[in-house]
Design a protein around this motif. Structure first.
Motif, PDB file in Angstrom:
ATOM      1  N   ARG A 135       0.864  -1.192   0.000  1.00 21.42           N
ATOM      2  CA  ARG A 135       0.000   0.000   0.000  1.00 21.42           C
ATOM      3  C   ARG A 135       0.892   1.231   0.000  1.00 21.42           C
ATOM      4  O   ARG A 135       1.971   1.200   0.600  1.00 21.42           O
ATOM      5  CB  ARG A 135      -0.822   0.092   1.293  1.00 21.42           C
ATOM      6  N   VAL A 136       0.423   2.288  -0.611  1.00 20.83           N
ATOM      7  CA  VAL A 136       1.101   3.580  -0.450  1.00 20.83           C
ATOM      8  C   VAL A 136       0.048   4.646  -0.167  1.00 20.83           C
ATOM      9  O   VAL A 136      -1.092   4.544  -0.631  1.00 20.83           O
ATOM     10  CB  VAL A 136       1.923   4.011  -1.692  1.00 20.83           C
ATOM     11  N   ASN A 137       0.446   5.641   0.588  1.00 22.22           N
ATOM     12  CA  ASN A 137      -0.397   6.817   0.768  1.00 22.22           C
ATOM     13  C   ASN A 137       0.106   7.891  -0.180  1.00 22.22           C
ATOM     14  O   ASN A 137       1.312   8.164  -0.218  1.00 22.22           O
ATOM     15  CB  ASN A 137      -0.297   7.356   2.199  1.00 22.22           C
ATOM     16  N   VAL A 138      -0.794   8.465  -0.937  1.00 25.05           N
ATOM     17  CA  VAL A 138      -0.409   9.543  -1.838  1.00 25.05           C
ATOM     18  C   VAL A 138      -1.136  10.818  -1.400  1.00 25.05           C
ATOM     19  O   VAL A 138      -2.360  10.820  -1.251  1.00 25.05           O
ATOM     20  CB  VAL A 138      -0.763   9.220  -3.305  1.00 25.05           C
ATOM     21  N   SER A 139      -0.361  11.864  -1.193  1.00 24.05           N
ATOM     22  CA  SER A 139      -0.948  13.127  -0.766  1.00 24.05           C
ATOM     23  C   SER A 139      -1.428  13.892  -1.980  1.00 24.05           C
ATOM     24  O   SER A 139      -0.661  14.116  -2.926  1.00 24.05           O
ATOM     25  CB  SER A 139       0.095  13.954  -0.010  1.00 24.05           C
ATOM     26  N   LEU A 140      -2.693  14.266  -1.959  1.00 21.35           N
ATOM     27  CA  LEU A 140      -3.285  14.952  -3.110  1.00 21.35           C
ATOM     28  C   LEU A 140      -4.413  15.827  -2.578  1.00 21.35           C
ATOM     29  O   LEU A 140      -5.378  15.320  -2.025  1.00 21.35           O
ATOM     30  CB  LEU A 140      -3.833  13.887  -4.085  1.00 21.35           C
ATOM     31  N   ASP A 141      -4.251  17.130  -2.730  1.00 13.95           N
ATOM     32  CA  ASP A 141      -5.212  18.043  -2.106  1.00 13.95           C
ATOM     33  C   ASP A 141      -6.240  18.587  -3.079  1.00 13.95           C
ATOM     34  O   ASP A 141      -7.185  19.265  -2.663  1.00 13.95           O
ATOM     35  CB  ASP A 141      -4.455  19.218  -1.456  1.00 13.95           C
ATOM     36  N   THR A 142      -6.047  18.345  -4.372  1.00 14.93           N
ATOM     37  CA  THR A 142      -6.980  18.879  -5.360  1.00 14.93           C
ATOM     38  C   THR A 142      -6.871  18.075  -6.654  1.00 14.93           C
ATOM     39  O   THR A 142      -5.829  17.466  -6.919  1.00 14.93           O
ATOM     40  CB  THR A 142      -6.685  20.369  -5.656  1.00 14.93           C
TER      41      THR A 142
END
Ligand code: SAM
Length: 341
Positions: free
Chosen positions: A128-135
């Motif tokens: 699993r990976v967490n990907v930071s994406l705000d928009t």
């Protein structure tokens, strides 16, 4: 009693003064990042000289010491972990512990270099990976990250999915910046098959703006989302601080990390290692232990084990983030990129 004796000898499980077992290590492998998200970093940041940063071998040594003491989950973060040269070899090496004490080895990334590394990460044993994406709006994305190109990150996410990695999107809820598209983000994640976690902005490190302006309590976000989606309760936990609901319309989960509106400290199981080898026992407190000194003092792990044992006796009960306390100043002077988000 056996545990206490073993811990004193630098061998047993890591139990803090409040009876919480430390089973989760987050490691910032670099303080550098290829983005400059406005709420995270100032535009001009002073980065660390290389000599101060732990080598990959030193990171491996420290992480392995924690795994021997009962840490079951390791998350590599930063800065941006995928800009650290040799990151895949570190992942490869740490993966030897999977199934031998370590349950999960994972990363938090901005996705910018994910297309390049996704297959190698999956092959090494990352699931699993967490990907930071705000928009999901390219112009907004450029404004928030200062340097980022959204299509490149979306390609990275697609590559990770194609490589078989489960993806969780992390979105910081920002008043006046992305609050109008959080429902659309949830719908997009539902379509793409990603879980999603919303995070409140935390007062960490000086940035070029006043975070109080953009602080958006997740209680408001949740109430807005509940007008569009049906939330079902779930007891799903990942070992992190998020509290999850299941979205009936998409079958995916949404998590809420609410350090300011709801203190998540009582079940805290984690500690954070910075790129320079400082161990922070709490994200929101200043106390830390210098594990780099212990690592560099001796090739044997006895000093390191003793330093870890001693540090855990200082793990505080919790943090006391309060947005706006003292105006725009940060509650802790470290940026999230230093401690590892
Ligand atoms: N570069 C990687 C990334 O983008 O995910 C890992 C490091 S980044 C510091 C980790 C997470 O911290 C990101 O999701 C980012 O949005 C979040 N973050 C950074 N500063 C924050 C702050 N002041 N409050 C809340 N979240 C923050």
């Amino acid at each position: 009693m056996q545990d206490v004796i073993a811990q004193t000898a630098g061998k047993g499980p890591l139990i803090d003064p409040f009876g919480r077992a430390v089973t989760y290590l987050r490691v910032s492998v670099t303080d550098r990042c290829d983005f400059r998200c406005t709420y995270c970093m100032a535009e001009t940041m002073q980065f660390l000289p290389k000599s101060e940063v732990l080598s990959l071998e030193e990171i491996d040594r420290v992480a392995s010491a924690f795994i021997r003491r009962g840490v079951r989950k390791v998350r590599l973060t930063g800065g941006e972990p995928l800009v650290r040269r040799g990151i895949v070899s570190l992942v490869d090496s740490l993966a030897r512990h999977l199934g031998r004490g370590l349950d999960e080895l994972t990363l938090t990334t901005n996705g910018n270099q994910l297309a390049k590394h996704a297959e190698a990460l999956a092959a090494a044993g990352v699931r699993r990976v967490n990907v930071s994406l705000d928009t999901l709006d390219p112009d907004r994305f450029r404004r928030i990250t200062r340097w980022g190109e959204l299509p490149r990150v979306l390609d990275g996410i697609a590559a990770a999915k194609a490589a078989g990695l489960a993806i969780k999107i992390n979105t910081v809820a920002l008043r006046g910046i992305n609050e109008d598209e959080l429902g659309d983000m949830a719908a997009w994640c539902g379509r793409e098959g990603h879980d999603l976690t919303f995070i409140e902005t935390m007062p960490m490190g000086e940035v070029d703006e006043d975070r109080t302006d953009h602080y958006l309590p997740l209680s408001i976000v949740r109430a807005e989302l509940a007008k569009r989606f049906t939330f079902r309760p779930t007891d799903y936990v990942t070992g992190g601080p998020a509290r999850y609901v299941e979205v009936a319309e998409t079958g995916r989960r949404i998590g809420f990390i609410t350090p300011l509106t709801h203190n998540f400290c009582e079940s805290c199981n984690r500690v954070r290692l910075t790129a320079t080898g400082r161990l922070y026992m709490c994200l929101g407190q200043e106390d830390s232990a210098d594990l780099r000194a212990a690592v560099r003092r001796s090739p044997s792990d006895a000093d390191l084990d003793a330093a870890i044992t001693e540090a855990i006796t200082r793990k505080p009960k919790g943090h006391d983030f309060v947005i706006g306390r003292g105006g725009p100043r940060a509650a802790v002077p470290r940026h999230m990129s230093v401690t590892g988000g």
